[in-house]
Design an enzyme around this catalytic site. Sequence first.
Site, short mmCIF file in Angstrom:
data_model
loop_
_atom_site.label_atom_id
_atom_site.label_comp_id
_atom_site.label_asym_id
_atom_site.label_seq_id
_atom_site.Cartn_x
_atom_site.Cartn_y
_atom_site.Cartn_z
N HIS A 141 -14.17 35.27 26.72
CA HIS A 141 -14.84 36.50 25.83
C HIS A 141 -15.21 35.67 24.47
CE1 HIS A 141 -14.57 38.78 29.03
NE2 HIS A 141 -14.36 39.65 28.52
N LYS A 578 -13.33 52.09 22.39
CA LYS A 578 -14.40 52.29 21.68
C LYS A 578 -14.97 53.75 21.85
CE LYS A 578 -19.06 50.29 21.87
NZ LYS A 578 -19.94 51.10 22.72
#
Length: 919
Positions: A141, A578
Amino acid sequence: MTEAKFHGRRDPIVSAVDVSDGAPSGDRIAAILFQLLLEVVQRQHPEIAPVLAGESVIKSASPETLSRIFQAHGIWFQLLSIIEQDAAMTERRQTESERGEQAVPGTFANAIAKAAKLGVAAQDLGEKLALTRVRPVITAHPTEAKRVTVLEKHRRIYRLLVELEQPRWTPRERAGIIDQLRDEIELLWMTGELRLEKPSVEQEVAWGLHFFHETLFDGVPELLKKLDRALQRSYPGEHFALSHFFQFGSWIGGDRDGNPFVTNRVTRRALTANAIASLRYYEQRLLQLMRSLSIAERALPPPAGFREALNRALAESGEGPEIALRNPGEPYRQFLFCVHRKLKATLALYEGARPSASPYISADDLIADLAVTEEALAESGSVGLALDLVRPLRWAVEVFRFRTVRLDLRENTTRLTQTLQALWRSMHTEADGEPPAHDSKEWKAWLLAELARPHSGPSIHRSLPPEAEETLGMFKLARDQNEEFDREAFGSFVLSMTRSAADVLGAYLLAKEADLYHDATRVEACNLPVSPLFETITDLRAAPAIMRELLSLPLVRRSARMQGGTQEVMIGYSDSNKDGGFLSSNWELAKAQDRLTKIGAEAGIPISFFHGRGGSVSRGGAPTAQAIAAQPAGSISGRLRVTEQGEVVSFKYANKGTAAYQMEMLGASVFEHALISERAAPALRAEFEEAMEALSGASHAAYAGLINHPDLLTYFQSASPLDEISMLNIGSRPARRFGARSLSDLRAIPWVFAWAQNRHVITGWYGVGSGVASFLDVRKERGLALLRRMFAESELFRMIVGEVEKTLGLVDLDIAREYAGLVYDDDVREAIFGMITAEYALTHKMILKITEEDEIGQRFPSYRSRLEHRLPTINKINREQVELLRGFRACTNELSKEAYKSNLLLSINCIASGLGATG
């Protein structure tokens, strides 16, 4: 360079650093490294030395000077991290020396001693041990802002610090080590900080394998040795069969989710690179073993069984007489030469060359040969040589096989559904129309009907679109693994964005179409484990019902039993945060695990969890031991997979001592949770659960009020370097899954990264204050007493509060206000920033009410000290970044814009290095 100049370069620092008082302390280490960096800066760019030393501030610097200032501060942050890792290792060694290994938290000795003290029987311990599976999974990532070449220099500096601390050196020898440190810092200074191009997936694979070459190949056998020693100490006389419980996984080269650069061809190359890495390591270790075991037959006659194995190996080699003559009278060397010869042939096969001998068919055969050597030495009376020289290599092969890691495949439901729709069209005529909607009953009925069809081998579909061919080809590649690669080359297929049971059934159908099924007496089961990934709050809440439905299906049950007896479920910390905010995310994750654990027990198929954690607090990056201890009782049961991403990988595994401790802490924490937490910790009290539900609901509502504000995206893009972060070449994957410009499509990593850069850091605290305040408005003093009791007794709640405290320490509203000044619309700026400042004040107040401390973070003196060393400099870089953002966005001249861009990216790197995390 003349001799005089050479000595002149070195003399100032040798005279400035006192090297005569023996091994330096941690503070002196920091002072030495800072002096060395300052000397390099003074020689290379004397005009910025006063800024680095804190004697002047940044004023009207040229672009070139500003870039050097950022570089100097960034390198100092890197050196500070190395110093802190070294200091932590030194502290652990001191504790072990003074109080014993059992006194060091996070060690097997500590965890096993606790189990013995609680009366855990040896048989129970052995049964848990046999079922234990711990697998960190390295991902690429885009959160690592350091290049491999920089990591290599960090590694050398760390090793030199360890040497410098040894008390045996003379002042002359210590000065020599300091000279080497200076050279490494100077090389670091002259190494480019920024990647000039985005890394390819192949480069990311090499980045991941770097850590195995440096620390992990050697580290895992040493880990098993520590466990063996801890078991013998706490359970003397008992025999425990040590399994290869600790293995590594990887997503690098297999994670397709939103990354168009990961193709089947790339995945195949990743599998080959992984295999070659392990084989090269074994070859090096075998050569060392051959040099060591120069045992004369007359000195230690081998057992008859070994002699028979040697004769077979010599005969199979086709060069028996030559090998015997090369090592006359040394049977162990002769045998290992045959082993090495076969291993070289295996390596040649993977490298695409023609083998000069018969290769190993599988890692099992190499393991068997090493076991023959180990047993022969032990039987002959040389138990120490067997255990210390041969067993570590055998353990390494058992763990890493011919694959290094188990490579997971990952794709999202959108891409899978498109592929399945293409398959539907290939099976139907135009008269049948279009496939049913993917969320309809008709679609699920079609999937179930196709899965119920008797398996008759791989299907042939004509006229599939290229994208569908590629996705189906991914499953076919997994089917072919046994023919080309190690049988454990693949881990599982992770299905991201799982929304329904039909999504998972679609993965099973594609596996069936690719002939990835095992058919024993016409009873089908899927060879490749399918792990649904539940990421958002909505998905986590739906997960129990989805898994209950799936575990009721015979195909899923048979497949789980064939794959080891458990069904894996992956849970996402990043997107749930999120989506719902920090407090709500943690509570929903805990609830989902608790409910899924019960559903697995009811179905008779235990559910194991794959934790999708990131590096920052906002993405689940709490301290390892604390995070595991906070998991619901019974949810781990000795099985844990967890992602290790970006800067977390280099922080944990770049240095040998740190890597050894991090692996042991992960393994020991899993043992402790399985052996101790589940029997010692009471079930979550109903009043605690009710309180968490209320806190989570109110917190989520406050957080939703912010992220659903119509102007938040406008504010976020203006008041942070969100778009500019995408210019950093720190990962092959795009910042958005499908290229859209909506907040919902934005990946969690840049979301967290940008909020950290602008010092709002809302991802780690926003909504918590409102949640607590709402709870106390209703419950009053009784509610406060309950929260304080939860803070004392609940591992989960205490972890949440602690991580919020740490995050609040990173927030600086004065600097955040300067970033907010980049928002041109006054109404937007005042509305959003006003919400953030109000929530911050409320959260600050509520946390102190719960902890009863005078200051935020008072419980974390080491953490506060770390921030005190870093934040003043980070603050300066933040203020410069604001001006760079303003200039970059306003600039129309391409040449000037490029100068702004370079320094802007350096400032992002520098702040990330100072904070110790990106996304």
